[in-house]
Design an enzyme around this catalytic site. Structure first.
Site, mmCIF file in Angstrom:
data_model
loop_
_atom_site.group_PDB
_atom_site.id
_atom_site.type_symbol
_atom_site.label_atom_id
_atom_site.label_comp_id
_atom_site.label_asym_id
_atom_site.label_seq_id
_atom_site.Cartn_x
_atom_site.Cartn_y
_atom_site.Cartn_z
ATOM 1 C CB ALA A 10 1.769 -11.861 8.657
ATOM 2 N NE ARG A 16 -5.211 -10.954 -5.512
ATOM 3 C CZ ARG A 16 -4.887 -9.672 -5.461
ATOM 4 N NH1 ARG A 16 -4.703 -8.985 -6.576
ATOM 5 N NH2 ARG A 16 -4.736 -9.067 -4.301
ATOM 6 C CE LYS A 23 -0.060 -11.589 -0.164
ATOM 7 N NZ LYS A 23 -0.711 -10.521 -0.930
ATOM 8 C CD GLN A 73 -6.943 -8.566 11.030
ATOM 9 O OE1 GLN A 73 -6.064 -9.081 10.341
ATOM 10 N NE2 GLN A 73 -7.607 -7.496 10.647
ATOM 11 C CG ASP A 103 2.254 -8.519 0.586
ATOM 12 O OD1 ASP A 103 2.667 -7.457 1.100
ATOM 13 O OD2 ASP A 103 1.216 -8.565 -0.111
ATOM 14 C CG ASN A 170 0.147 2.680 0.398
ATOM 15 O OD1 ASN A 170 1.259 2.759 0.925
ATOM 16 N ND2 ASN A 170 -0.903 2.113 0.984
#
Ligand code: UD1
Ligand code: CA
Length: 456
Positions: A10, A16, A23, A73, A103, A170
């Site tokens: 996450a 976008r 997101k 991260q 997501d 995938n």
């Protein structure tokens, strides 16, 4: 499931979405997409759940709360890099690791379980969930050898024209043997079109080492939708909405317009209840049998008993009894409890109050921090003055009391059983049982009075 843990990625921004928020915090109904993924992982039997956060990570942590282990991260160098950030946390674990993307909110626990079982039954080191899409643009494509075995995944941006023709994609749902995954992640390189450490490259490395990979191809492509922009987010919510509404209709709930009725997955609704359009039922709400809810009603985290009607109203963290009539235009706020046969009519706001059986507040009333007994009639325009600017005080209205219209009850104050408050009174002292309390200026009639009109 035994020996199963999960890591949910996450950390990405989701450019976008054109948003200041990550997101995965964009919502389907009332909850962030990420919450759905985590709930599914839990329901599939994942023991501990790690969440990798990065872009606006504090927001993600705040939204999910303290039940999970968070891994930072700081730079988003790819999905493989994201999992590797959890190396220390994962090194002490054995068994299988679910890797999920934050997501994919429609992913169901049974699908996850099937993936894990397939991996275990086939004694594979990794398993991947795939699906076929008519328009696979944007997704990683599944590469198979002539025998049909998975041999790798190629990302859209790295794919040749031929590879782009492949319809099998995938879904970003994986199960790995933990220690084998950690070793393989270290072999990833960012030599690709996006300069990222792709988690998807792990598959080719495992295959090259002669290790067995399992694939589960799902026919339910909607379940693995991973919205990347707000148009796809709305389409994802729409699909979930229709699925939930259809499920409820099949269980005996009438929903007149399933396109315009929003019911969150965890909500329970009894048989022969009708949900009318423009209604939102969210949170941990339970609605009984034979109720009519809506139109244009919002109910969150509440319990509504049988045979109750709620019209054009908002109900939040409340417990509504059976055979109640609520609305139109009532605002039932947290901590409200009503017993059976209660009426809460138009423009009535209630907060932290209990209404006993058969009591009525039919119009234009505010009740805050109030205990109302049974068969009490609260006239139009009654206000409990519960707040002195610093503290909140209690009002008690005992059984059978009658509060005349346009009264102010200045708390703390108690109205006795069977007592009557005269219309227009401001009550500042307790009223004994059965007494009449009137506190208002006496009316004088000036018969000789000449109005300005008369004086002309
Ligand atoms: C990914 C897959 C693709 C698959 C698709 C399914 C890779 C390389 N590609 O592509 O094969 O078809 O999902 O939806 O995995 N994230 C991080 N850190 C990062 C990058 C991403 O935590 O450095 C998180 C994101 O927040 C997101 C998830 O990983 O939740 C997936 O990232 P995203 O950028 O959406 O991957 P896709 O390009 O969709
Ligand atoms: Ca994605």
């Amino acid at each position: 499931m035994t020996n199963l843990n999960a890591i949910v990625l996450a950390a990405g921004q989701g450019t976008r979405m054109k948003s200041a928020y990550p997101k995965v915090l964009h919502k389907i109904f009332d909850r962030p997409m990420l919450q759905y993924v985590i709930d599914s992982a839990k329901q599939a039997g994942a023991g501990s759940i790690l969440v990798v956060v990065g872009f606006e990570g504090e927001q993600v942590i705040q939204s999910l709360g303290p039940d999970y282990q968070y891994i930072w991260q700081r730079e988003q160098l790819g999905t493989g890099h994201a999992v590797l950030m959890a190396e220390t946390a994962l090194s002490g674990l054995d068994g299988d690791l679910l890797v999920l993307y934050g997501d994919t909110p429609l992913l169901e626990p049974d699908t996850i379980k099937e993936l894990v079982l397939r991996k275990r039954n086939q004694k594979a080191v990794a398993a991947i969930l795939t699906t076929k899409l008519n328009n696979p643009t944007g997704y990683g494509r599944i590469l198979r050898d002539p025998q049909g075995n998975i041999k790798g995944i190629v990302e859209e941006k790295d794919a040749s024209t031929e590879e782009k023709e492949i319809k099998e994609v995938n879904t970003g749902v994986y199960c790995f043997e933990i220690q084998g995954l950690l070793k393989t992640l270290k072999l990833l390189s960012p030599r690709n079109a996006q300069g990222e450490y792709y988690l998807t490259d792990v598959f080719k490395i495992l295959v090259d080492q002669g290790l067995p990979i399992a694939g589960v191809l799902t026919g339910d492509a909607e379940q693995v939708m991973g919205p990347n922009d707000r148009v796809q987010l709305s389409a994802t919510e729409h699909n979930l909405k229709l699925k939930i509404n259809e499920g409820l209709m099949k269980q005996g709930v009438t929903i007149n317009d399933p396109n315009f009725t929003y019911i969150a997955p965890q909500v329970k609704i009894g048989r022969d209840t009708t949900v009318l359009p423009g209604t939102f039922i969210f949170g941990d709400t339970i609605i009984g049998e034979n109720c009519t809810i809506g139109p244009h009603t919002r109910i969150t985290d509440s319990v509504v008993a049988d045979n109750t009607e709620i019209t054009y109203s908002q109900v939040t963290s409340a417990r509504i009894g059976s055979n109640n009539l609520i609305g139109p235009f009532a605002n039932i706020r947290p901590g409200t409890v009503s017993d059976e046969h209660v009426k809460i009519g138009d423009f009535v706001e209630i907060k932290s109050s209990h209404l006993g059986p058969g009591s009525k507040a039919s119009h234009l009333t505010y009740l805050g921090d109030t205990r109302v007994g049974k068969n009490v009639n609260i006239g139009a325009g009654t206000i409990t003055c519960n707040y002195d600017g610093v503290n909140k005080h209690q009002t008690v209205i005992n059984d059978g009391a009658f509060i005349g219209s346009n009264s102010n009850l200045v708390a703390p104050v108690t109205i006795g059983a069977g007592a009557t408050v005269g219309a227009g009174s401001t009550i500042t002292k307790d009223v004994p049982d059965k007494a009449l309390a009137v506190s208002r200026g006496h009316q004088e009639n000036y018969n000789e009075w000449k109005s300005p009109r008369d004086r002309q």
